[in-house]
Design a protein around this motif. Structure first.
Motif, PDB file in Angstrom:
ATOM      1  N   UNK A  58       0.931  -1.236  -0.075  1.00 51.19           N
ATOM      2  CA  UNK A  58       0.057  -0.062   0.092  1.00 51.19           C
ATOM      3  C   UNK A  58       0.722   1.114   0.162  1.00 51.19           C
ATOM      4  N   UNK A  59       0.541   2.170  -1.032  1.00 59.52           N
ATOM      5  CA  UNK A  59       1.461   3.472  -1.086  1.00 59.52           C
ATOM      6  C   UNK A  59       0.827   4.436  -0.576  1.00 59.52           C
ATOM      7  N   UNK A  60      -0.598   4.697  -0.867  1.00 58.66           N
ATOM      8  CA  UNK A  60      -1.507   5.874  -0.504  1.00 58.66           C
ATOM      9  C   UNK A  60      -2.775   5.262  -0.467  1.00 58.66           C
ATOM     10  N   UNK A  61      -3.633   5.779   0.606  1.00 58.02           N
ATOM     11  CA  UNK A  61      -4.892   5.479   0.862  1.00 58.02           C
ATOM     12  C   UNK A  61      -5.452   7.156   1.169  1.00 58.02           C
ATOM     13  N   UNK A  62      -6.578   7.400   0.152  1.00 55.72           N
ATOM     14  CA  UNK A  62      -7.360   8.671   0.482  1.00 55.72           C
ATOM     15  C   UNK A  62      -8.777   8.070   0.409  1.00 55.72           C
ATOM     16  N   UNK A  63      -9.369   8.586   1.197  1.00 60.08           N
ATOM     17  CA  UNK A  63     -10.992   8.612   1.442  1.00 60.08           C
ATOM     18  C   UNK A  63     -11.639   9.826   1.532  1.00 60.08           C
ATOM     19  N   UNK A  64     -12.752  10.045   0.982  1.00 63.35           N
ATOM     20  CA  UNK A  64     -13.517  11.384   1.120  1.00 63.35           C
ATOM     21  C   UNK A  64     -15.298  11.009   1.279  1.00 63.35           C
ATOM     22  N   UNK A  65     -15.775  11.316   1.975  1.00 62.53           N
ATOM     23  CA  UNK A  65     -17.219  11.210   2.251  1.00 62.53           C
ATOM     24  C   UNK A  65     -17.802  12.336   1.203  1.00 62.53           C
ATOM     25  N   UNK A  66     -17.325  13.464   0.964  1.00 61.20           N
ATOM     26  CA  UNK A  66     -17.924  14.369   0.320  1.00 61.20           C
ATOM     27  C   UNK A  66     -17.862  14.134  -1.153  1.00 61.20           C
ATOM     28  N   UNK A  67     -16.995  13.373  -1.920  1.00 67.08           N
ATOM     29  CA  UNK A  67     -16.984  13.009  -3.391  1.00 67.08           C
ATOM     30  C   UNK A  67     -18.139  11.845  -3.452  1.00 67.08           C
ATOM     31  N   UNK A  68     -18.304  10.846  -2.152  1.00 65.24           N
ATOM     32  CA  UNK A  68     -19.366   9.895  -2.656  1.00 65.24           C
ATOM     33  C   UNK A  68     -20.744  10.579  -2.730  1.00 65.24           C
ATOM     34  N   UNK A  69     -20.991  11.570  -1.894  1.00 67.49           N
ATOM     35  CA  UNK A  69     -22.235  12.184  -1.982  1.00 67.49           C
ATOM     36  C   UNK A  69     -22.644  12.898  -3.235  1.00 67.49           C
TER      37      UNK A  69
END
Length: 71
Positions: A58-69
């Motif tokens: 794993x190099x990078x993990x980004x999550x976003x609730x905003x983009x899913x909405x």
């Protein structure tokens, strides 16, 4: 939840079913990007467990609730 997961090496698109529908995009830098929407944090943990089981880095993990909405 919208996710972007960068892993080391190129992963064949045939593995897509293991990652709950996240798209597999091979990058020029010799990495793979898993991108898409997951229903919740438990699903994200499932994807991360698959990475561990496949011995991927794993190099990078980004999550976003905003983009899913917005999608």
């Amino acid at each position: 939840m919208h996710c972007r997961i960068h892993i080391q090496g190129h992963l064949a698109s045939g593995w897509q079913d293991r990652f709950l529908g996240l798209r597999i995009e091979q990058q020029e830098a010799g990495t793979t990007l898993l991108v898409g929407t997951l229903p919740d944090q438990a699903a994200l943990y499932g994807v991360l467990l698959q990475l561990i089981r496949m011995d991927l880095v794993l190099l990078l993990l980004e999550t976003s609730e905003e983009a899913a909405q917005r999608s």
